[in-house]
Design an enzyme around this catalytic site. Sequence first.
Site, PDB file in Angstrom:
ATOM      1  NE  ARG A   1      37.023  43.975  49.570  1.00  0.00           N
ATOM      2  CZ  ARG A   1      36.038  43.954  48.962  1.00  0.00           C
ATOM      3  NH1 ARG A   1      35.908  44.582  47.394  1.00  0.00           N
ATOM      4  NH2 ARG A   1      35.267  42.988  49.589  1.00  0.00           N
TER       5      ARG A   1
ATOM      6  CB  ALA B   1      32.349  42.109  57.858  1.00  0.00           C
TER       7      ALA B   1
ATOM      8  CD  GLN C   1      15.718  48.492  47.591  1.00  0.00           C
ATOM      9  OE1 GLN C   1      15.343  49.496  48.251  1.00  0.00           O
ATOM     10  NE2 GLN C   1      15.091  47.597  46.867  1.00  0.00           N
ATOM     11  CG  MET C   2      12.207  46.291  45.500  1.00  0.00           C
ATOM     12  SD  MET C   2      11.679  47.110  44.571  1.00  0.00           S
ATOM     13  CE  MET C   2      10.920  45.590  43.371  1.00  0.00           C
TER      14      MET C   2
ATOM     15  CD  GLN D   1      19.763  44.995  50.283  1.00  0.00           C
ATOM     16  OE1 GLN D   1      19.060  45.905  50.529  1.00  0.00           O
ATOM     17  NE2 GLN D   1      20.931  44.551  49.508  1.00  0.00           N
TER      18      GLN D   1
ATOM     19  CE1 TYR E   1      23.686  43.839  53.331  1.00  0.00           C
ATOM     20  CE2 TYR E   1      21.809  45.118  53.811  1.00  0.00           C
ATOM     21  CZ  TYR E   1      23.700  45.212  53.217  1.00  0.00           C
ATOM     22  OH  TYR E   1      23.895  46.479  53.784  1.00  0.00           O
TER      23      TYR E   1
ATOM     24  N   GLY F   1      22.928  54.994  54.374  1.00  0.00           N
ATOM     25  CA  GLY F   1      22.479  54.996  52.879  1.00  0.00           C
ATOM     26  C   GLY F   1      23.078  54.887  52.578  1.00  0.00           C
TER      27      GLY F   1
END
Length: 241
Positions: free
Chosen positions: A12, A83, A141-142, A144, A147, A178
């Site tokens: 995917r 992944a 990143q806010m 995250q 992540y 990005g």
Amino acid sequence: MARVAIVTGGTRGIGAAISKALKADGFKVAAVYRGDDAAAAAFKAETGVAVHKWDVSDFAACAAGVKAVEAELGAVDTLVNNAGITRDTMLHKMTFEQWKAVIDVNLNSLFNMTRQVIEGMRERGFGRVISISSINGQKGQMGQANYSASKAGDIGFTKAVALENARKGVTANVICPGYIETDMVKAVPKDVLEKSILPLIPVGRLGQPEEIARCVAFLASDAAGFITGATLSANGGQYLA
Ligand code: CAA
């Protein structure tokens, strides 16, 4: 002889585009997925790419899965660690489960998968390890913390693997996409995407999965043998690392 590639999360989104691009370049490809049987079956029917189901956050499952792929297609020359998942929420609301799920899939999987193939690559004197990080591993990143930490870890992992294996014909590189038009980005709240993200992308649009797949195909090729330990940003100018 055709090279053999494994693409995790390969049925995917960005991973599907990578699987297709490598197949078009003559690779024998195994696309790994964890949960979505229907999407995997549709992908296999559409592309003819072999699909395998296992959880890349499980070391033993990776060992068994890679063995099965090698029995079917031959020794793995090319590993694409693609992944990834999100569990976005501010740190002050984040649960341990949300933290751990993201670290397990986005970072621990790089150990779990690369460890299975690195010895064979070294022995054969050729290998390509390409990992998909993120702009948000470079800049933070806010929403995250999990992540961003996992994706920054992917960059450090790649640099160490590149140094360890440079003399063995094995390159390791990392791509930082990005905001790409996939289900993951479509899950970002619409107003946040429109007001806080799109205006920050100088090219004025989301990226397409195929634009990341072409980066992978190049790094996987024989022509890219002098590139190792590199971080390739593909983000429409949103962050200039
Ligand atoms: N960039 C800039 N500002 C952002 C932002 C972002 N990515 N995400 C949220 N904000 C801003 C919002 O615009 C909002 O600002 P205002 O108060 O001025 O309107 C403020 O932060 C708070 O946002 P919410 O009202 O949505 O607060 P919340 O607590 O309900 O949710 C959140 C916070 C979880 C961060 C949610 O906003 C969210 O999911 N944001 C998107 C986060 C994001 O960018 N995730 C990337 C997913 S795609 C991906 O990860 C792929 C990749 O590699 C790039």
